[in-house]
Each structure stands twice: as structure tokens, then as C-alpha cells.
Design a protein around this motif. Sequence first.
Motif, PDB file in Angstrom:
ATOM      1  N   ARG A 177       0.939  -1.249  -0.119  1.00 29.84           N
ATOM      2  CA  ARG A 177       0.018  -0.129  -0.069  1.00 29.84           C
ATOM      3  C   ARG A 177       0.920   1.219   0.186  1.00 29.84           C
ATOM      4  O   ARG A 177       0.588   2.157  -0.556  1.00 29.84           O
ATOM      5  N   SER A 179       3.737   1.521  -1.354  1.00 28.82           N
ATOM      6  CA  SER A 179       4.292   1.833  -2.596  1.00 28.82           C
ATOM      7  C   SER A 179       3.176   2.382  -3.394  1.00 28.82           C
ATOM      8  O   SER A 179       3.507   3.142  -4.360  1.00 28.82           O
ATOM      9  N   ASP A 180       2.055   1.916  -3.499  1.00 25.16           N
ATOM     10  CA  ASP A 180       0.917   2.574  -4.240  1.00 25.16           C
ATOM     11  C   ASP A 180       0.632   3.934  -3.840  1.00 25.16           C
ATOM     12  O   ASP A 180       0.776   4.664  -4.706  1.00 25.16           O
ATOM     13  N   ASP A 181       0.833   4.270  -2.389  1.00 22.30           N
ATOM     14  CA  ASP A 181       0.540   5.603  -2.075  1.00 22.30           C
ATOM     15  C   ASP A 181       1.654   6.389  -2.741  1.00 22.30           C
ATOM     16  O   ASP A 181       1.468   7.767  -2.935  1.00 22.30           O
ATOM     17  N   LEU A 182       2.905   6.019  -2.982  1.00 25.84           N
ATOM     18  CA  LEU A 182       3.923   6.866  -3.425  1.00 25.84           C
ATOM     19  C   LEU A 182       3.777   6.922  -4.918  1.00 25.84           C
ATOM     20  O   LEU A 182       4.900   7.415  -5.592  1.00 25.84           O
ATOM     21  N   GLY A 183       2.757   6.411  -5.471  1.00 23.99           N
ATOM     22  CA  GLY A 183       2.504   6.709  -6.861  1.00 23.99           C
ATOM     23  C   GLY A 183       3.282   5.595  -7.866  1.00 23.99           C
ATOM     24  O   GLY A 183       3.121   5.722  -9.007  1.00 23.99           O
ATOM     25  N   ALA A 184       3.510   4.576  -7.182  1.00 24.14           N
ATOM     26  CA  ALA A 184       3.929   3.299  -8.226  1.00 24.14           C
ATOM     27  C   ALA A 184       2.956   2.518  -8.843  1.00 24.14           C
ATOM     28  O   ALA A 184       1.997   2.337  -8.253  1.00 24.14           O
ATOM     29  N   SER A 185       2.929   2.129  -9.902  1.00 20.61           N
ATOM     30  CA  SER A 185       2.198   1.323 -10.873  1.00 20.61           C
ATOM     31  C   SER A 185       1.951  -0.106 -10.243  1.00 20.61           C
ATOM     32  O   SER A 185       2.987  -0.483  -9.405  1.00 20.61           O
ATOM     33  N   GLY A 186       1.020  -0.903 -10.536  1.00 16.99           N
ATOM     34  CA  GLY A 186       0.890  -2.366 -10.062  1.00 16.99           C
ATOM     35  C   GLY A 186       2.177  -3.005 -10.479  1.00 16.99           C
ATOM     36  O   GLY A 186       2.800  -3.722  -9.496  1.00 16.99           O
ATOM     37  N   GLN A 188       5.390  -1.704 -11.104  1.00 17.74           N
ATOM     38  CA  GLN A 188       6.433  -1.193 -10.278  1.00 17.74           C
ATOM     39  C   GLN A 188       6.449  -1.647  -8.939  1.00 17.74           C
ATOM     40  O   GLN A 188       7.574  -2.160  -8.309  1.00 17.74           O
ATOM     41  N   THR A 189       5.245  -1.915  -8.288  1.00 17.74           N
ATOM     42  CA  THR A 189       5.336  -2.416  -7.021  1.00 17.74           C
ATOM     43  C   THR A 189       5.730  -3.858  -6.970  1.00 17.74           C
ATOM     44  O   THR A 189       6.667  -4.260  -6.125  1.00 17.74           O
ATOM     45  N   ARG A 192       9.700  -3.931  -7.736  1.00 15.37           N
ATOM     46  CA  ARG A 192      10.510  -3.210  -6.685  1.00 15.37           C
ATOM     47  C   ARG A 192      10.347  -3.681  -5.430  1.00 15.37           C
ATOM     48  O   ARG A 192      11.318  -3.214  -4.419  1.00 15.37           O
TER      49      ARG A 192
END
Lengths: 277, 367
Positions: A177, A179-186, A188-189, A192
Amino acid sequence: MSLLVTALAFALPVIFVLVPLAIFLVYSFFSVDQGTIVYAPTLGNYARFFTDPIFLPVFWNTIVLCLSVAIICILLAYPTAYFLTTLKGRWRYALLMLLLVPLLMSYVIKIYAIRSILGLNGFLNKALVTLGILEQPSTLFVFNMNAILLTLTLLLIPFAILPIFLSLERIPQTLLRASDDLGASGLQTFLRITLPLSLPGVASAASFVFVLAIGDFLTPQMVGGISGFTFGRILYSQFGTAYNWPFGAALSVALAIVVILAILIGERFGRNRGTSA
Amino acid sequence: MSQNSDLLTLRSVSKSYGKVPVLHDIDLSIRDGEFLTVLGPSGSGKTTVLRLIGGLEPLTSGEIRLDGNDISRMPINRRPFNTVFQDYALFPHMTVAGNVGYGLSVRHIKRKEIASRVAKALELVQLARFADRFPAQLSGGQRQRVALARALICQPRLILLDEPLAALDLELRRQMQEFLKSIQREIKTTFLFVTHDQEEAIGMADRICVMQAGHIRQLGTPHELYYRPNCEFVARFFGENNLVAGKLGRVQGEQRSIETALGRLVCSVSGQPGLKAAPDGASAFAAFRPEALRLAEARDGDNRFAGSIAELAFAGSSTIATITAGAEGVAQRLRLRMPSRIDGSALKSGETVSLSFAPNEGHLVLA
């Protein structure tokens, strides 16, 4: 009482693991003459292993084979384990149990079953002929290296699914969450966060599968035929047919070194840099 | 950026988990640049408000507007908000610098720029020396600051903080409160801070939104909430208070009387038209803070009653007396707080004293 328990806890591994290993090591320096073991130290067995044109290539081919098995198992097990972790609650564990049920079945029966699937009149050939992919049944799938590869992969895949599943499941949801919150796409999450955090599981899975595959002589014996000759079969023949225990012991030591290396490498990459967030 | 323009507006927002409702028709406006604290006991729905705004969960109904545009269905990774999670949620396999730069690197910003912005952010949270450490090598307070730097580096419109100080010990919590407040002033970003700790809320917030059972009970400055609570829940929850039940009496200018077990008390109703308009005889509470209660002096006319001191507790700078007042059967327990003195308290345990509070330091809440 507690002293006894402590003593046993140390004594049992020593008696059942370390002592046999030590005996093997010692035997590998003996030799055989006319069917009897000569108890005089020699490096002859090791010299033979490294100079005879048969052993090293088979040894190397076996390592390559088992690495291939490990890689294929990982490639198949990772998506499976990932899919499992996306399931909710009860389904997740029900399906996991189903995937692990083959572990409860007899090893020999499984090999027989797979052999009959791969055989000339087996399911695989019939399916391929029916689908028109093959003109006539092929001997490509049984009694050769391919057969060993396929069979070991099928037999060992549960050992790859389990550690990968556990490492995926251990990743805290809040990290994803965040990672999502920081703007990553699915994607990318996944690449990374999820993938790097599950690598310890992948490393354990790979070393499990590799170690189990390289120690197996029954599978190559049963589905390998004449061309599917592995190091495990050579070893087996030294103890069984050839009755050359010291040379078998020396080959075992070579194999043990590879196994220990595999476990150490798996352990090195299996360790997390502190899981607490 | 003016303090008064609304950044984010929640309009009749509701949320249910399955059939269990957790938020009922919430309306809330967050002003640009303010430090807004959402305060409530556990289960009040305060964290849900934050999760809905952050996009961690979908709304059941209602809408969320950012600068007037509906963002209720905007996916989480598109919202210009960042969250500081309760357990920090730092990525364990990345260094401090990697964590802080994450939000920039997923946006494909150039390495050089990331490095310089990470350095700046770490400087801001005073962690410049720790850039190459891993989260597991940091203390709780340091992780907290990494999480903050990671959230503010993308220059979000709003930073959401979910009880970020809950895991820290008292001394560190105090330091972090001041630190958060000073950072907020420095970067002039709107903070939405969720907590169950009212002391924390008073210390940091420009405005506080008190929630209970999925409703907003009161929204105002800490001062307003402390001295003019609008309901029994806020009066009891927010700071220590004495509440005495009674029936409303006559309105006299900006004051109104209430008949209680302690006799007739007179309290201020200034700026509270609802209390002025309430019918005579309506059930209400007279509320006065422990520090408003004191020993009566000769010139006190209103709000005089007798009480006996049941217990005296020395609490450092102040001394707290527990007092029993009123006739037997309807006796009230009250608290009185007064500055401690080096030569001992003026009060003795067991003593009966005459007490009073000024009408403008008392207020009324409807039962």
C-alpha cells in the motif's frame, strides 16, 4: 534430566549425521583389491575421479541438469505461489494443500505414473498425436535426459511452491500500500517491492530443488534409460554392482561438496536484510 | 496560499464494511495549509476517514473533492497525497535514501535530481548522516522521520499521518510532536493527523475534528473544543472536566442558570445560540474544568457550594483534589486542580470547604 535431554540433543545429530559423514570421508581414502577393502590411505580414488574421462563430464552434466530442474521449477512455482497469495482466506490454504498432496504419495508410484504418461503409448504422446502436433508417437520423452528433467520437475515442484508462497505471504500488505501511495504502478510495485522481498524464498526453493534433484538416483534409474546417465546412478553402481565402496565414497564426497555449496549459496541469498520495517 | 480556501472537501461520505457501517454521512472541509487532527477513541472511524482520503479504500457513498473536482474514484497512485503509516511501512530491502527517493524514482525522475532532493529531504528531517543505513538499523524515532521524508518528498498537496507516534515512548513522542509541527510550518503543506491521544491533538493541531461512533461530533480550534464543547461526549473526552447534571433554567443575557444537585449554577452561553434557545427544564450538564474550580472567596456570589476533600494528589506543578459535594444520595465527585506550593497545600484531606467557579468559566452542554 535436563542434562540428559541436552546431551541427547547434541549426541543424536553427531551419531546419526556427523559420524556417518566422517566414515564416508575416511573410506574415500581407502582402496579395493580383488573385492576386499584395503585399509591403507591413498588419494587414488580422487585421482581417478579427476582423470578418468567418464566421471567429470557426467558430474558436470548432472549439475547442469539439476540446475535446469531448479530453474524450471522456480519459473513454474513462482506464478503459482503468487496466484495463491492473491486468493482470499480459506481458498488460499485449500488450494495450497491440494498442490502439496503429491508429497504424501509414494515416490516410486509417482515415478511409475509419470513414466506411463511420458511413454510411447502414454498420455503425452497420444495427446500430441491426436492434436496433430506429432505424426506418430515420439520416443523423445522417455528413457533419456529429457525424461529425467521432466520427471524431476514434476516430482519436486511442491518443494519450490512452498518456500516461495511463504516468503510472498510474509510481505506486509502495508508495504504494498505504501508503494501504491507513493505513486508506483502495479508492475512497479511488483518489480521493486514484491519480487525483491520474495527472493529469499526463491533462493531456498532453488537450493531445495537442486539438492533433492542431485541426490536422486531412483528417478534417472527408472526413466533415464541408457542415455540418461547421471552421477547418482554412477554412485549407486559403485556401491551396488561394482562393489567399490571406497571409490563410491570418494564420489559421494564430491557430491556432498556440491550439495553443501548449494545450501550455503541458498542460505546466503535466503537471508533477509532485516524484515522488520 | 491562504489559510481559508478549502483544499479538500468530504460530502456526505459513508463507509460500510459489508453490512457494518463505520462512517455515517461525514461532511468535512480541510483548509489549505492547516494542521488538522482527527481525534477519536478506537472504533470511531477516524482511521477510515484517512484511508478513504488516501485512496486505500473505496467509499460506500458520498464524494471527496480536491480543489472542487471529484476524486472519489481516482486510484491511489494518482492522488497527490502521501501517507505516513502507523508502522512506518519502510521498505526493508532499501536504504534510507532508497526509501525516501522511491516516490520520485517510480515517476522516472532523473537520478541526479532524485539524489539532490533526497539529500534535501533528509536534511529537513535531520537524517543526512543516515542515508546509507537500512531501516532495521534505525531507532523508532529515526524510522518515523524517514517515513515523513518519504511522504513529503513528492510535494503532495496533503500529508496523511495515521497515528504515527503511537509506537514511540513518551519523551520521544513529545519531541516528535514539536518536530512535526515545525516541519509543517516550514514546508507549508496541509497535514491530516489521526490520533486517539487528545494531549497530542491539543499540542499540534490548528483545528481538531472529534469523532465518535462514525460521526463527527465537533470541529474547531483546540481552544473552542476545550472551553466550548458542544456535547457531552466532547466535554468528557477532551481534557479533564467536571460535569454536573441538571435542568436548564432562565437565560440572563449571555448566561443561563441550571438547577443541579449542587444548587443553582450559572454558566456562560455566549456564542452558543442552541443553548440559549433550548426550552426551560431541558436536561443538560454544567461543565467546568478542574482548574476553574477554586476555594470560594467572600465576594463570590454565584456558583457557591460546599464540598469535602476526599483525596489530595500531588502531581508536580499542580495538586489535584478529589471532592465530594452535594447532599447524600446525589453527591457528586469533582476535581479541583491548583498550582502546587512549596510549603504544602492549603487544603487538608477530610476538610469541608466552600467552593466556587466563575460563571464565564463554566459552560453548558445538552444531555
